[in-house]
Design a protein around this motif. Structure first.
Motif, PDB file in Angstrom:
ATOM      1  N   ARG A   1     -13.321 -51.395  31.444  1.00  0.00           N
ATOM      2  CA  ARG A   1     -14.440 -50.583  32.088  1.00  0.00           C
ATOM      3  C   ARG A   1     -14.686 -51.555  33.539  1.00  0.00           C
ATOM      4  NH1 ARG A   1     -15.772 -46.923  34.878  1.00  0.00           N
ATOM      5  NH2 ARG A   1     -18.154 -46.231  34.687  1.00  0.00           N
ATOM      6  N   VAL A   2     -14.982 -52.886  33.200  1.00  0.00           N
ATOM      7  CA  VAL A   2     -15.539 -53.781  34.548  1.00  0.00           C
ATOM      8  C   VAL A   2     -14.510 -53.597  35.710  1.00  0.00           C
ATOM      9  CG1 VAL A   2     -15.698 -56.054  35.214  1.00  0.00           C
ATOM     10  CG2 VAL A   2     -16.549 -55.446  32.885  1.00  0.00           C
ATOM     11  N   THR A   3     -13.121 -53.530  35.255  1.00  0.00           N
ATOM     12  CA  THR A   3     -12.104 -53.381  36.339  1.00  0.00           C
ATOM     13  C   THR A   3     -12.354 -51.932  36.953  1.00  0.00           C
ATOM     14  OG1 THR A   3     -10.618 -54.661  34.914  1.00  0.00           O
ATOM     15  CG2 THR A   3      -9.590 -53.453  36.791  1.00  0.00           C
ATOM     16  N   GLU A   4     -12.490 -51.062  36.209  1.00  0.00           N
ATOM     17  CA  GLU A   4     -12.761 -49.975  36.755  1.00  0.00           C
ATOM     18  C   GLU A   4     -13.972 -49.915  37.733  1.00  0.00           C
ATOM     19  OE1 GLU A   4     -13.160 -47.149  33.632  1.00  0.00           O
ATOM     20  OE2 GLU A   4     -11.013 -46.789  33.304  1.00  0.00           O
ATOM     21  N   ILE A   5     -15.164 -50.339  37.283  1.00  0.00           N
ATOM     22  CA  ILE A   5     -16.238 -50.236  38.080  1.00  0.00           C
ATOM     23  C   ILE A   5     -16.157 -51.059  39.250  1.00  0.00           C
ATOM     24  CG2 ILE A   5     -18.392 -51.219  38.232  1.00  0.00           C
ATOM     25  CD1 ILE A   5     -18.968 -50.229  35.172  1.00  0.00           C
ATOM     26  N   THR A   6     -15.366 -52.190  39.279  1.00  0.00           N
ATOM     27  CA  THR A   6     -15.137 -53.240  40.260  1.00  0.00           C
ATOM     28  C   THR A   6     -14.245 -52.442  41.354  1.00  0.00           C
ATOM     29  OG1 THR A   6     -15.261 -55.120  39.024  1.00  0.00           O
ATOM     30  CG2 THR A   6     -14.217 -55.336  41.030  1.00  0.00           C
ATOM     31  N   ARG A   7     -13.400 -51.679  40.869  1.00  0.00           N
ATOM     32  CA  ARG A   7     -12.439 -50.992  41.825  1.00  0.00           C
ATOM     33  C   ARG A   7     -13.430 -49.744  42.654  1.00  0.00           C
ATOM     34  NH1 ARG A   7      -8.758 -49.824  38.571  1.00  0.00           N
ATOM     35  NH2 ARG A   7      -9.373 -47.981  37.926  1.00  0.00           N
ATOM     36  N   GLU A   8     -14.066 -49.133  41.648  1.00  0.00           N
ATOM     37  CA  GLU A   8     -15.047 -48.034  42.400  1.00  0.00           C
ATOM     38  C   GLU A   8     -15.636 -48.413  43.393  1.00  0.00           C
ATOM     39  OE1 GLU A   8     -16.661 -46.375  39.002  1.00  0.00           O
ATOM     40  OE2 GLU A   8     -14.826 -45.724  38.196  1.00  0.00           O
ATOM     41  N   ARG A   9     -16.212 -49.669  43.301  1.00  0.00           N
ATOM     42  CA  ARG A   9     -17.369 -50.264  44.145  1.00  0.00           C
ATOM     43  C   ARG A   9     -16.481 -50.903  45.441  1.00  0.00           C
ATOM     44  NH1 ARG A   9     -21.275 -47.762  44.094  1.00  0.00           N
ATOM     45  NH2 ARG A   9     -22.046 -49.104  45.928  1.00  0.00           N
ATOM     46  N   LEU A  10     -15.495 -51.429  45.220  1.00  0.00           N
ATOM     47  CA  LEU A  10     -14.697 -51.876  46.372  1.00  0.00           C
ATOM     48  C   LEU A  10     -14.088 -50.681  47.149  1.00  0.00           C
ATOM     49  CD1 LEU A  10     -12.558 -54.740  44.927  1.00  0.00           C
ATOM     50  CD2 LEU A  10     -14.637 -54.831  46.333  1.00  0.00           C
ATOM     51  N   ASP A  11     -13.776 -49.518  46.312  1.00  0.00           N
ATOM     52  CA  ASP A  11     -13.406 -48.378  47.154  1.00  0.00           C
ATOM     53  C   ASP A  11     -14.574 -47.690  48.235  1.00  0.00           C
ATOM     54  OD1 ASP A  11     -11.041 -48.334  45.929  1.00  0.00           O
ATOM     55  OD2 ASP A  11     -11.628 -46.565  44.567  1.00  0.00           O
ATOM     56  N   VAL A  12     -15.953 -47.826  47.787  1.00  0.00           N
ATOM     57  CA  VAL A  12     -16.974 -47.414  48.304  1.00  0.00           C
ATOM     58  C   VAL A  12     -17.401 -48.223  49.551  1.00  0.00           C
ATOM     59  CG1 VAL A  12     -19.489 -47.439  48.378  1.00  0.00           C
ATOM     60  CG2 VAL A  12     -18.388 -46.362  46.436  1.00  0.00           C
ATOM     61  N   MET A  13     -17.206 -49.492  49.299  1.00  0.00           N
ATOM     62  CA  MET A  13     -17.412 -50.632  50.486  1.00  0.00           C
ATOM     63  C   MET A  13     -16.224 -50.455  51.524  1.00  0.00           C
ATOM     64  SD  MET A  13     -17.163 -54.722  49.908  1.00  0.00           S
ATOM     65  CE  MET A  13     -17.131 -55.745  51.218  1.00  0.00           C
ATOM     66  N   GLU A  14     -15.077 -50.146  51.098  1.00  0.00           N
ATOM     67  CA  GLU A  14     -13.680 -49.706  52.054  1.00  0.00           C
ATOM     68  C   GLU A  14     -14.424 -48.548  52.995  1.00  0.00           C
ATOM     69  OE1 GLU A  14      -9.253 -50.610  52.219  1.00  0.00           O
ATOM     70  OE2 GLU A  14     -10.022 -49.682  50.387  1.00  0.00           O
ATOM     71  N   ARG A  15     -14.638 -47.404  52.199  1.00  0.00           N
ATOM     72  CA  ARG A  15     -14.885 -45.981  52.936  1.00  0.00           C
ATOM     73  C   ARG A  15     -16.044 -46.451  53.879  1.00  0.00           C
ATOM     74  NH1 ARG A  15     -14.325 -43.927  47.687  1.00  0.00           N
ATOM     75  NH2 ARG A  15     -16.579 -43.856  47.459  1.00  0.00           N
TER      76      ARG A  15
END
Length: 402
Positions: free
Chosen positions: A122-136
Motif C-alpha cells: 500500500r505504501v508503494t501504491e500511495i507513493t506511485r499515485e503521488r508521484l503521478d500527481v506530481m508528474e501531471r
C-alpha cells in the motif's frame, strides 16, 4: 569524565543553527558535547536544575532509566519559564508506568514488524499515485505539498480507517499543521482534527471496519476519551516526523549529489540509507525527562525535581559513537542511532516510518532523475522553532520534462 573536566558555572545556551549548515545541530550543542556532555543550564533564581545532555552514551542511559520521568507536568521548561501541563489523554510520550505500560501493550501488537511489512504494497501504491500527481502537474512543485506530506498522511488514513470521502478534508487539515501558517491557524487545524478523530473513534465502536482504530475500539478497554486521545496521538506521532524526514532528507540528498547518485543507482541501498538519514538529520531534535530521585550521572549530582533536556541531534553526531559524524554516508552502518528514542518509549511506529522512507526516497529519485531545487538553498524556509519537529515548511523543486 571526572568533575575536574567540567565548568561549574551554569551555561547560557543558544539553539540557533548555523544558516550555512542547516542539517547540523546548533554549534553551541556541538561545542558543549566536546567540552561537557552534561551541563547545567542557566535558569531563574529558585527554579529547579535544568541540564543539557549532548553525549550519545549519556542520552542512551537516561532513556533507559526509569528514574527519569516522561511526565510533562514534572518537566521544567526554560522557554516556558515553568512546568508544563500534563499530557493530553492518550499521549503515550507524556506517561510513565503503569499508565504507559497499559497503553503500550494495547498498541504494540498493532505495530509489529510483520504487520508493518504487510503495508509495504500500500505504501508503494500511495507513493506511485503521488508521484503521478506530481508528474501531471509538472514543474516546479512544492515537494512538501505534493509528496512528502501526503504520503504519511494517507498512510495514517489507512491505519485509522478514515473513510475515502473524508480524506481530502483530512489532508487539508494535516497540511495546515506544517505549512508555516500562524500559530492560531495550526491550533485550529489540530483542534479540528482532534474533533474529527474523536467522532471517528465513536463511529468505529458502533460499526467497526478493518483498521487499527476499530481494533482498539472493539478489542481494548479504552474509554471514549482515551480512544479519541490515542487516535490523535497516532496522528501526531506518525505524520509530522515522517513528513519532515522525507522533505529534509530529500533536501540533504540534493545537497550531497554523490550520495543521491548512489541511492538512485542502487535502490537496495535504501535500508541503510534511511538509517543514516535518520541519524544525520534527527528531526525530533530534543526531548525532556524529569528527575525522580537524586542520581549521579556522568560525574554530576542531579537532584530530584531537576529536568534534563536530551539533545538527540547532538548525540547522534557524537564522534565517540559514529566516526566522522558530520558526514552523510549512506553506506555507514548507522544502527544504534537514537532518532526513534530508546528504551520503553522507543517509537511504536518506527517500522512504518522506515517502510515509507525506504519506498519513497528511491521512487522519487528514479522517477525524476533531474530533480533539483527550484530556489537557492539559502532561501528555503526552515522550521526553526525548537519546540517543533525540525524540517522545511516548503521544498520548491523542479525537473526536466520527459
Amino acid at each position: 569524565m571526572s568533575n575536574a573536566n567540567y565548568r561549574v558555572e551554569p551555561v547560557i545556551l543558544s539553539l540557533d543553527r548555523a544558516p550555512a549548515f542547516p542539517f547540523d545541530p546548533a554549534p553551541s550543542l556541538t561545542t558543549l558535547r566536546a567540552e561537557q556532555p552534561i551541563a547545567r543550564l542557566a535558569a531563574p533564581e529558585g527554579a529547579p536544575g535544568v541540564w543539557m545532555i549532548t553525549g550519545y552514551h549519556l542520552v542512551r542511559q537516561i532513556l533507559a532509566d526509569p528514574r527519569f520521568s516522561s511526565r510533562y507536568e514534572i518537566h521544567y521548561h526554560p522557554l516556558a519559564g515553568g512546568h508544563l501541563p500534563p499530557a493530553p489523554v492518550g499521549d503515550l510520550t507524556g506517561m510513565d508506568a503503569p499508565q504507559h505500560t497499559r497503553f503500550r501493550k494495547l498498541l504494540a501488537g498493532k505495530f509489529t514488524v510483520r504487520r508493518m511489512n504487510l503495508l509495504t504494497e500500500r505504501v508503494t501504491e500511495i507513493t506511485r499515485e503521488r508521484l503521478d500527481v506530481m508528474e501531471r502537474q509538472g514543474p516546479p512543485a512544492d515537494l512538501v505539498e505534493v509528496f512528502t506530506q501526503p504520503v504519511p498522511a494517507l498512510m495514517i488514513c489507512e491505519l485509522l480507517g478514515v473513510p475515502y470521502e473524508d480524506r481530502d478534508r483530512f489532508q487539508s487539515s494535516t497540511r495546515a499543521l506544517s505549512d508555516g501558517g500562524t500559530a492560531e491557524a495550526q491550533y485550529a487545524a489540530f483542534a479540528e482534527l482532534g474533533t474529527y478523530l474523536r467522532e471517528l473513534a465513536l463511529a468505529k465502536r458502533a460499526k467497526p471496519t478493518d483498521d487499527l482504530l476499530s481494533d482498539l475500539a472493539t478489542g481494548g478497554d479504552l474509554t471514549d476519551e482515551e480512544l479519541g486521545g490515542v487516535a490523535a496521538f497516532l496522528l501526531g506521532a506518525g505524520l509530522d516526523t515522517t513528513a519532515n524526514m522525507l522533505a529534509l532528507g530529500t533536501f540533504a540528498l540534493l545537497r550531497n549529489p554523490a550520495q543521491l547518485a548512489a541511492l538512485r543507482g542502487d535502490p537496495g541501498l535504501a535500508v541503510g540509507a534511511v538509517e543514516e538519514l535518520l541519524r544525520y538529520l534527527s528531526v525530533a531534535a530534543t526531548g525532556m525527562r524529569g528527575v525522580l530521585e537524586d542520581v549521579e550521572l556522568g560525574g554530576r549530582q542531579l537532584k530530584a525535581g531537576d529536568t534534563v533536556i536530551i539533545a538527540i541531534n547532538a548525540a547522534n553526531r557524537d564522534p565517540t559513537r559514529f566516526p566522522d559524524p558530520d558526514v552523510l554516508d549512506l553506506r555507514r552502518p548507522a544502527t544504534g542511532h537514537l532518532a526513534f528514542g530508546h528504551g520503553v518509549h522507543q517509537c511504536l511506529g518506527q517500522q512504518l516510518a522506515r517502510i515509507e522512507m525506504r519506498v519513497a526516497f528511491p521512487a522519487l529519485l528514479i522517477r525524476f532523475p533531474a530533480l533539483r531545487l527550484a530556489v537557492p538553498a539559502e532561501e528555503l524556509s526552515l522550521r526553526t522553532d525548537p519546540t517543533q519537529v525540525y524540517g522545511v515548511h516548503s521544498l520548491p523543486v523542479t525537473w526536466d520534462r520527459g
